[in-house]
Motif scaffolding. Sequence first.
Motif, PDB file in Angstrom:
ATOM      1  N   THR A 277      46.477  38.279 129.102  1.00 56.46           N
ATOM      2  CA  THR A 277      46.845  39.096 127.787  1.00 56.46           C
ATOM      3  C   THR A 277      47.882  38.397 127.468  1.00 56.46           C
ATOM      4  OG1 THR A 277      45.629  41.284 128.409  1.00 56.46           O
ATOM      5  CG2 THR A 277      46.799  40.158 126.453  1.00 56.46           C
ATOM      6  N   ARG A 278      47.613  37.862 126.438  1.00 56.66           N
ATOM      7  CA  ARG A 278      48.480  36.800 125.711  1.00 56.66           C
ATOM      8  C   ARG A 278      49.055  38.546 125.010  1.00 56.66           C
ATOM      9  NH1 ARG A 278      47.609  32.571 120.919  1.00 56.66           N
ATOM     10  NH2 ARG A 278      46.141  31.263 122.786  1.00 56.66           N
ATOM     11  N   LEU A 279      51.367  38.286 125.419  1.00 61.49           N
ATOM     12  CA  LEU A 279      52.150  38.365 124.096  1.00 61.49           C
ATOM     13  C   LEU A 279      52.364  37.997 123.059  1.00 61.49           C
ATOM     14  CD1 LEU A 279      53.365  41.180 123.667  1.00 61.49           C
ATOM     15  CD2 LEU A 279      54.985  40.274 125.468  1.00 61.49           C
ATOM     16  N   LEU A 280      52.556  38.935 121.867  1.00 64.53           N
ATOM     17  CA  LEU A 280      53.123  38.399 120.261  1.00 64.53           C
ATOM     18  C   LEU A 280      53.967  38.876 120.112  1.00 64.53           C
ATOM     19  CD1 LEU A 280      49.446  37.315 119.985  1.00 64.53           C
ATOM     20  CD2 LEU A 280      50.752  35.389 118.727  1.00 64.53           C
ATOM     21  N   MET A 281      54.904  38.909 119.677  1.00 66.06           N
ATOM     22  CA  MET A 281      55.713  39.122 118.420  1.00 66.06           C
ATOM     23  C   MET A 281      56.271  39.169 117.453  1.00 66.06           C
ATOM     24  SD  MET A 281      56.781  41.015 121.453  1.00 66.06           S
ATOM     25  CE  MET A 281      58.198  41.642 120.867  1.00 66.06           C
ATOM     26  N   GLY A 282      56.455  39.496 116.846  1.00 70.55           N
ATOM     27  CA  GLY A 282      56.503  40.322 115.136  1.00 70.55           C
ATOM     28  C   GLY A 282      57.403  39.722 114.556  1.00 70.55           C
ATOM     29  N   LEU A 283      57.236  38.662 114.011  1.00 73.93           N
ATOM     30  CA  LEU A 283      58.200  37.846 113.022  1.00 73.93           C
ATOM     31  C   LEU A 283      57.903  38.947 111.191  1.00 73.93           C
ATOM     32  CD1 LEU A 283      58.318  34.703 113.991  1.00 73.93           C
ATOM     33  CD2 LEU A 283      58.951  36.327 115.041  1.00 73.93           C
ATOM     34  N   PRO A 284      59.008  39.253 110.674  1.00 69.67           N
ATOM     35  CA  PRO A 284      59.081  40.025 109.989  1.00 69.67           C
ATOM     36  C   PRO A 284      59.266  38.948 107.970  1.00 69.67           C
ATOM     37  CG  PRO A 284      61.003  40.312 110.478  1.00 69.67           C
ATOM     38  CD  PRO A 284      60.729  39.345 111.562  1.00 69.67           C
ATOM     39  N   ALA A 285      58.320  38.345 108.393  1.00 71.67           N
ATOM     40  CA  ALA A 285      58.394  37.173 106.728  1.00 71.67           C
ATOM     41  C   ALA A 285      58.336  37.879 105.378  1.00 71.67           C
ATOM     42  CB  ALA A 285      57.448  35.860 107.414  1.00 71.67           C
ATOM     43  N   TYR A 286      58.525  39.104 105.611  1.00 78.21           N
ATOM     44  CA  TYR A 286      58.301  39.872 103.876  1.00 78.21           C
ATOM     45  C   TYR A 286      59.935  40.688 104.044  1.00 78.21           C
ATOM     46  CZ  TYR A 286      58.032  44.133 107.123  1.00 78.21           C
ATOM     47  OH  TYR A 286      58.436  45.203 108.106  1.00 78.21           O
ATOM     48  N   HIS A 287      60.091  41.676 102.482  1.00 80.88           N
ATOM     49  CA  HIS A 287      61.495  41.352 102.400  1.00 80.88           C
ATOM     50  C   HIS A 287      61.097  42.612 100.966  1.00 80.88           C
ATOM     51  CE1 HIS A 287      61.756  37.253 102.918  1.00 80.88           C
ATOM     52  NE2 HIS A 287      61.502  36.862 103.014  1.00 80.88           N
ATOM     53  N   ASP A 288      60.845  43.636 101.414  1.00 78.38           N
ATOM     54  CA  ASP A 288      60.871  45.083 100.596  1.00 78.38           C
ATOM     55  C   ASP A 288      62.087  45.998 101.302  1.00 78.38           C
ATOM     56  OD1 ASP A 288      57.886  44.143 101.178  1.00 78.38           O
ATOM     57  OD2 ASP A 288      57.015  45.446 102.104  1.00 78.38           O
ATOM     58  N   GLU A 289      62.281  46.633 100.381  1.00 81.38           N
ATOM     59  CA  GLU A 289      63.387  46.894 100.827  1.00 81.38           C
ATOM     60  C   GLU A 289      63.031  48.600 100.781  1.00 81.38           C
ATOM     61  OE1 GLU A 289      66.404  47.228 101.496  1.00 81.38           O
ATOM     62  OE2 GLU A 289      67.047  44.623 101.642  1.00 81.38           O
ATOM     63  N   ASN A 290      62.969  49.441 101.511  1.00 83.99           N
ATOM     64  CA  ASN A 290      63.206  51.008 102.096  1.00 83.99           C
ATOM     65  C   ASN A 290      63.780  51.094 102.783  1.00 83.99           C
ATOM     66  OD1 ASN A 290      61.420  50.321 104.334  1.00 83.99           O
ATOM     67  ND2 ASN A 290      59.737  49.324 102.714  1.00 83.99           N
ATOM     68  N   PRO A 291      63.730  53.411 103.940  1.00 85.57           N
ATOM     69  CA  PRO A 291      64.252  53.128 104.295  1.00 85.57           C
ATOM     70  C   PRO A 291      64.451  52.282 106.064  1.00 85.57           C
ATOM     71  CG  PRO A 291      64.054  54.336 102.933  1.00 85.57           C
ATOM     72  CD  PRO A 291      62.957  53.531 102.378  1.00 85.57           C
ATOM     73  N   THR A 292      62.711  52.233 106.204  1.00 85.13           N
ATOM     74  CA  THR A 292      62.104  51.757 107.472  1.00 85.13           C
ATOM     75  C   THR A 292      63.078  50.174 107.663  1.00 85.13           C
ATOM     76  OG1 THR A 292      60.304  51.539 107.187  1.00 85.13           O
ATOM     77  CG2 THR A 292      61.048  53.803 108.012  1.00 85.13           C
ATOM     78  N   HIS A 293      62.554  49.597 106.505  1.00 84.83           N
ATOM     79  CA  HIS A 293      62.419  47.826 106.453  1.00 84.83           C
ATOM     80  C   HIS A 293      63.982  47.647 105.445  1.00 84.83           C
ATOM     81  CE1 HIS A 293      61.323  43.816 106.939  1.00 84.83           C
ATOM     82  NE2 HIS A 293      61.401  43.577 105.251  1.00 84.83           N
ATOM     83  N   HIS A 294      64.659  46.279 106.302  1.00 87.31           N
ATOM     84  CA  HIS A 294      66.071  46.350 105.214  1.00 87.31           C
ATOM     85  C   HIS A 294      66.041  44.636 105.296  1.00 87.31           C
ATOM     86  CE1 HIS A 294      67.960  50.020 104.883  1.00 87.31           C
ATOM     87  NE2 HIS A 294      67.953  50.087 106.066  1.00 87.31           N
ATOM     88  N   ALA A 295      65.792  43.909 104.251  1.00 87.93           N
ATOM     89  CA  ALA A 295      65.352  42.492 104.416  1.00 87.93           C
ATOM     90  C   ALA A 295      66.997  41.579 105.111  1.00 87.93           C
ATOM     91  CB  ALA A 295      64.825  42.061 102.723  1.00 87.93           C
ATOM     92  N   SER A 296      67.607  42.224 104.729  1.00 85.72           N
ATOM     93  CA  SER A 296      68.988  41.135 104.959  1.00 85.72           C
ATOM     94  C   SER A 296      69.144  41.373 106.106  1.00 85.72           C
ATOM     95  CB  SER A 296      70.340  41.617 104.169  1.00 85.72           C
ATOM     96  OG  SER A 296      70.361  43.474 104.980  1.00 85.72           O
ATOM     97  N   ALA A 297      68.791  42.001 106.591  1.00 81.57           N
ATOM     98  CA  ALA A 297      68.551  42.479 108.516  1.00 81.57           C
ATOM     99  C   ALA A 297      67.493  42.076 109.275  1.00 81.57           C
ATOM    100  CB  ALA A 297      68.919  43.985 109.195  1.00 81.57           C
ATOM    101  N   GLU A 298      66.279  41.892 108.723  1.00 82.17           N
ATOM    102  CA  GLU A 298      64.869  42.054 109.200  1.00 82.17           C
ATOM    103  C   GLU A 298      64.783  40.671 108.545  1.00 82.17           C
ATOM    104  OE1 GLU A 298      62.014  44.914 109.808  1.00 82.17           O
ATOM    105  OE2 GLU A 298      63.613  46.981 110.091  1.00 82.17           O
ATOM    106  N   THR A 299      65.689  39.470 109.173  1.00 84.21           N
ATOM    107  CA  THR A 299      65.021  38.088 109.287  1.00 84.21           C
ATOM    108  C   THR A 299      64.117  37.537 110.017  1.00 84.21           C
ATOM    109  OG1 THR A 299      66.602  37.550 110.294  1.00 84.21           O
ATOM    110  CG2 THR A 299      67.196  38.406 107.839  1.00 84.21           C
ATOM    111  N   VAL A 300      63.511  36.732 109.935  1.00 80.85           N
ATOM    112  CA  VAL A 300      62.321  35.789 111.432  1.00 80.85           C
ATOM    113  C   VAL A 300      63.670  35.444 111.883  1.00 80.85           C
ATOM    114  CG1 VAL A 300      60.927  33.894 111.093  1.00 80.85           C
ATOM    115  CG2 VAL A 300      60.690  35.573 109.712  1.00 80.85           C
ATOM    116  N   SER A 301      64.878  34.616 111.207  1.00 78.87           N
ATOM    117  CA  SER A 301      65.486  34.277 112.050  1.00 78.87           C
ATOM    118  C   SER A 301      66.292  35.077 113.163  1.00 78.87           C
ATOM    119  CB  SER A 301      67.489  33.163 111.690  1.00 78.87           C
ATOM    120  OG  SER A 301      67.531  34.302 110.165  1.00 78.87           O
ATOM    121  N   ALA A 302      66.613  35.913 112.925  1.00 81.46           N
ATOM    122  CA  ALA A 302      67.056  37.538 113.791  1.00 81.46           C
ATOM    123  C   ALA A 302      66.080  37.911 115.565  1.00 81.46           C
ATOM    124  CB  ALA A 302      66.984  38.835 112.877  1.00 81.46           C
TER     125      ALA A 302
END
Length: 348
Positions: A277-302
Motif C-alpha cells: 500500500t502506498r503511504l503518503l504523509m500529509g503536508l499542511p499547506a494551509y494557514h489557519d490559527e486555532n488551538p490545534t493548528h499554529h501556522a508558524s509551527a505547522e509549515t510545509v518545510s517543517a
Amino acid sequence: MTGPEDPGSVAAGVPGRWSRVWRAVVVLVSVPVLIFMAGGASLYALSLGTPAPRSYTRGQDAVWLGHAWVDGRKGDRELAALATRLRGSGISDLYLHTGPLDYDGTLPASLYPRAAWAVAALHSIMPGLRVHAWLGQRVEPGELDLSSPAVRANIVRSAGQALATGFDGIHYNFEPVPDGDPGLLTLLDATRAAIPPGHGVLSMSAHHVEPVPGMSLGGRLLGYAKWWTPGYLTQVARRLDQVAVMSYDTAQPTEALYAGYVRRQTELALAAVPPGTRLLMGLPAYHDENPTHHASAETVSAAIKGVRLGLGAAGRERFGVALYVDFTATDYDWTSYRLGWTSPTSLP
C-alpha cells in the motif's frame, strides 16, 4: 512553659490531612507539566539530525484539490496555473473534492456538474496523472453513520457513480472515525469488491497514529477520536491502494516540535502500513490559527524535514507526501515542497 508557635513553622511542619492534601495538589499539577515537558523534549530531539540523501520524492506524491474544480468556478486559466505547479514535481495523484456525501451516503449529481470536464482537463496537463473523487463527511451522531448497512451501501453506490464520471479512483475522508471502528472496514471491503480490478484506485485519508500506546483509548474515553493504534491503521491500509496520514492539526507550538512529531508519525506509519500500500504523509499547506493548528509551527518545510528524518536511509519505494490543500497553498508552500522534497540536497 513555651511561647507562641511561629506561624511559619506550624505551616511547614503540620503532619496529617492538610499535608497529604497539599502533596496531592502538587502531584496533580506537576505530573502533567512534567509529562508535557518530557514530550516536548522528546519531540525536539526527534527533530535533530540530517535527513538521509535518499529521503526525497519517488514521484508518488499527491495534492488535495478543492470543490471549485467540479462546480464550475475554476476553468482554463486556473488549469494553466496548476499545470505550472505540477510539472517537474513529484505529484502523480490528485484528490479532487467531489462530495460531500449526504448523511445517508448518497451523492447528489448537482454537486459536481463540471467533473467530467475537470478530469479530462487535468489528465491533459500531465501524462499519467490520476484524478481521484474525494468523497467524505463528518462521522458524528446525527450525521454519517458508518455502522448502518444502508448508509454503507449508498456510499458504495456513490463511489461507483463517481467512477462512471471518469475518475481514476475513490479517495475517502471520514472524520472522526474511532480506533477499531468495524463499520469503516466493512465499507472498505464493500467498496473494493464493487470496483473491478484495474478500474479504480482506492485511497483514504487516515487519522494520526497514537504517538505512545494508550493514547487512542484515552482519546476515545474523552470523546476525542484523533488517534488510531498501529494495528487498526494496518487493517485499514490492507484494504487500500493508498493511505494518506493527516499529519497536521497537532497543536505543536514550534517548527522544531512539529518536525519531531511528523518524524514520529512517519516512523509509526511506515511500520504499520503494508509494503503493498502506498503511504503518503500529509503536508499542511494551509494557514489557519486555532488551538490545534499554529501556522508558524505547522509549515510545509517543517513537515518535510520530519518526513525525511522518519523515512531514513532505507527508504521505501511506495511512499510520498500529499499537500493539503490547493486553494490555500501559497507560492512559499509550493517552493518549500520543491526545495525540500524534490531537490534532495536542499534541506539540511
